[in-house]
Design a protein around this motif. Structure first.
Motif, mmCIF file in Angstrom:
data_model
loop_
_atom_site.group_PDB
_atom_site.id
_atom_site.type_symbol
_atom_site.label_atom_id
_atom_site.label_comp_id
_atom_site.label_asym_id
_atom_site.label_seq_id
_atom_site.Cartn_x
_atom_site.Cartn_y
_atom_site.Cartn_z
ATOM 1 N N VAL A 109 6.145 -39.282 16.575
ATOM 2 C CA VAL A 109 6.062 -40.476 15.731
ATOM 3 C C VAL A 109 7.167 -41.442 16.141
ATOM 4 O O VAL A 109 8.123 -41.067 16.798
ATOM 5 N N THR A 110 7.019 -42.678 15.715
ATOM 6 C CA THR A 110 8.093 -43.651 15.866
ATOM 7 C C THR A 110 8.738 -43.799 14.505
ATOM 8 O O THR A 110 8.044 -44.029 13.512
ATOM 9 N N LEU A 111 10.034 -43.627 14.458
ATOM 10 C CA LEU A 111 10.756 -43.641 13.196
ATOM 11 C C LEU A 111 12.003 -44.505 13.369
ATOM 12 O O LEU A 111 12.762 -44.322 14.317
ATOM 13 N N ARG A 112 12.223 -45.425 12.463
ATOM 14 C CA ARG A 112 13.418 -46.276 12.533
ATOM 15 C C ARG A 112 14.460 -45.730 11.572
ATOM 16 O O ARG A 112 14.208 -45.595 10.376
ATOM 17 N N LEU A 113 15.618 -45.399 12.131
ATOM 18 C CA LEU A 113 16.734 -44.885 11.344
ATOM 19 C C LEU A 113 17.949 -45.769 11.558
ATOM 20 O O LEU A 113 18.078 -46.435 12.584
ATOM 21 N N ASP A 114 18.855 -45.755 10.606
ATOM 22 C CA ASP A 114 20.092 -46.511 10.745
ATOM 23 C C ASP A 114 20.883 -45.969 11.939
ATOM 24 O O ASP A 114 20.915 -44.751 12.176
ATOM 25 N N PRO A 115 21.537 -46.861 12.682
ATOM 26 C CA PRO A 115 22.298 -46.426 13.858
ATOM 27 C C PRO A 115 23.354 -45.371 13.548
ATOM 28 O O PRO A 115 23.544 -44.434 14.329
ATOM 29 N N ASP A 116 24.030 -45.502 12.394
ATOM 30 C CA ASP A 116 25.073 -44.519 12.080
ATOM 31 C C ASP A 116 24.478 -43.138 11.790
ATOM 32 O O ASP A 116 25.109 -42.113 12.055
ATOM 33 N N VAL A 117 23.256 -43.090 11.274
ATOM 34 C CA VAL A 117 22.594 -41.799 11.030
ATOM 35 C C VAL A 117 22.288 -41.132 12.368
ATOM 36 O O VAL A 117 22.587 -39.952 12.576
ATOM 37 N N ILE A 118 21.729 -41.899 13.289
ATOM 38 C CA ILE A 118 21.406 -41.350 14.609
ATOM 39 C C ILE A 118 22.676 -40.883 15.314
ATOM 40 O O ILE A 118 22.722 -39.769 15.845
ATOM 41 N N GLU A 119 23.701 -41.715 15.319
ATOM 42 C CA GLU A 119 24.946 -41.346 15.994
ATOM 43 C C GLU A 119 25.595 -40.122 15.351
ATOM 44 O O GLU A 119 26.158 -39.282 16.039
ATOM 45 N N GLY A 120 25.494 -40.015 14.032
ATOM 46 C CA GLY A 120 26.048 -38.844 13.350
ATOM 47 C C GLY A 120 25.375 -37.547 13.797
ATOM 48 O O GLY A 120 26.043 -36.547 14.056
ATOM 49 N N PHE A 121 24.042 -37.573 13.900
ATOM 50 C CA PHE A 121 23.323 -36.384 14.354
ATOM 51 C C PHE A 121 23.574 -36.121 15.838
ATOM 52 O O PHE A 121 23.761 -34.979 16.248
ATOM 53 N N ARG A 122 23.598 -37.179 16.645
ATOM 54 C CA ARG A 122 23.852 -37.003 18.087
ATOM 55 C C ARG A 122 25.256 -36.461 18.338
ATOM 56 O O ARG A 122 25.471 -35.702 19.276
ATOM 57 N N ALA A 123 26.195 -36.854 17.516
ATOM 58 C CA ALA A 123 27.583 -36.392 17.684
ATOM 59 C C ALA A 123 27.705 -34.881 17.482
ATOM 60 O O ALA A 123 28.644 -34.264 17.966
ATOM 61 N N MET A 124 26.745 -34.297 16.760
ATOM 62 C CA MET A 124 26.761 -32.846 16.547
ATOM 63 C C MET A 124 26.319 -32.074 17.791
ATOM 64 O O MET A 124 26.411 -30.862 17.828
ATOM 65 N N GLY A 125 25.825 -32.785 18.787
ATOM 66 C CA GLY A 125 25.453 -32.137 20.045
ATOM 67 C C GLY A 125 23.962 -31.958 20.222
ATOM 68 O O GLY A 125 23.143 -32.509 19.485
ATOM 69 N N LYS A 126 23.646 -31.146 21.231
ATOM 70 C CA LYS A 126 22.259 -30.892 21.609
ATOM 71 C C LYS A 126 21.468 -30.341 20.424
ATOM 72 O O LYS A 126 21.987 -29.578 19.626
ATOM 73 N N GLY A 127 20.196 -30.763 20.326
ATOM 74 C CA GLY A 127 19.348 -30.311 19.233
ATOM 75 C C GLY A 127 19.381 -31.220 18.024
ATOM 76 O O GLY A 127 18.950 -30.848 16.938
ATOM 77 N N TRP A 128 19.862 -32.435 18.209
ATOM 78 C CA TRP A 128 20.015 -33.345 17.068
ATOM 79 C C TRP A 128 18.675 -33.706 16.433
ATOM 80 O O TRP A 128 18.597 -33.848 15.224
ATOM 81 N N GLN A 129 17.617 -33.802 17.224
ATOM 82 C CA GLN A 129 16.312 -34.128 16.640
ATOM 83 C C GLN A 129 15.787 -32.966 15.798
ATOM 84 O O GLN A 129 15.189 -33.176 14.740
ATOM 85 N N THR A 130 16.042 -31.758 16.234
ATOM 86 C CA THR A 130 15.643 -30.573 15.471
ATOM 87 C C THR A 130 16.395 -30.530 14.148
ATOM 88 O O THR A 130 15.835 -30.174 13.110
ATOM 89 N N ARG A 131 17.687 -30.900 14.174
ATOM 90 C CA ARG A 131 18.470 -30.922 12.940
ATOM 91 C C ARG A 131 17.952 -31.985 11.972
ATOM 92 O O ARG A 131 17.913 -31.766 10.766
ATOM 93 N N ILE A 132 17.542 -33.139 12.500
ATOM 94 C CA ILE A 132 16.958 -34.164 11.628
ATOM 95 C C ILE A 132 15.696 -33.610 10.979
ATOM 96 O O ILE A 132 15.480 -33.770 9.770
ATOM 97 N N ASN A 133 14.863 -32.933 11.746
ATOM 98 C CA ASN A 133 13.636 -32.338 11.215
ATOM 99 C C ASN A 133 13.964 -31.334 10.108
ATOM 100 O O ASN A 133 13.328 -31.333 9.044
ATOM 101 N N ALA A 134 14.981 -30.504 10.327
ATOM 102 C CA ALA A 134 15.368 -29.504 9.326
ATOM 103 C C ALA A 134 15.860 -30.177 8.046
ATOM 104 O O ALA A 134 15.539 -29.724 6.931
#
Length: 94
Positions: A61-86
């Motif tokens: 899907v295409t999903l628009r999220l706030d930049p700080d939300v994306i950066e926060g999850f990416r900062a946690m490392g690999k698997g950030w999209q899986t963590r968003i899903n969880a």
């Protein structure tokens, strides 16, 4: 005009082919040539390499999220999209 220093007679080598290790199945299925003459045509197709198919595949899907939300999850490392899903599953109670 600059001159091409590589000889046109040098064979081109596909860099992706260097890492392939042929299996017995691949050899059995391959076409066999003697010089230019085809002795035995290729038999069937090779099985695709990759992950087994999932019983419950994800949907893109295409999903628009706030930049700080994306950066926060990416900062946690690999698997950030899986963590968003969880986290979304937790929020929905599923």
């Amino acid at each position: 005009m600059s001159r091409n220093t590589k000889s046109a007679s040098d064979p081109w080598i596909d860099p992706d082919d260097d890492d392939v290790e042929w299996t017995e199945e691949m050899f059995r299925a391959a076409a066999v040539y003697k010089g230019e003459k085809l002795i035995r045509p290729a038999a069937g197709t090779l099985k695709s390499v990759g992950r087994p198919l999932s019983e419950n595949p994800k949907k893109q899907v295409t999903l628009r999220l706030d930049p700080d939300v994306i950066e926060g999850f990416r900062a946690m490392g690999k698997g950030w999209q899986t963590r968003i899903n969880a986290e979304l599953r937790k929020a929905l109670g599923i």
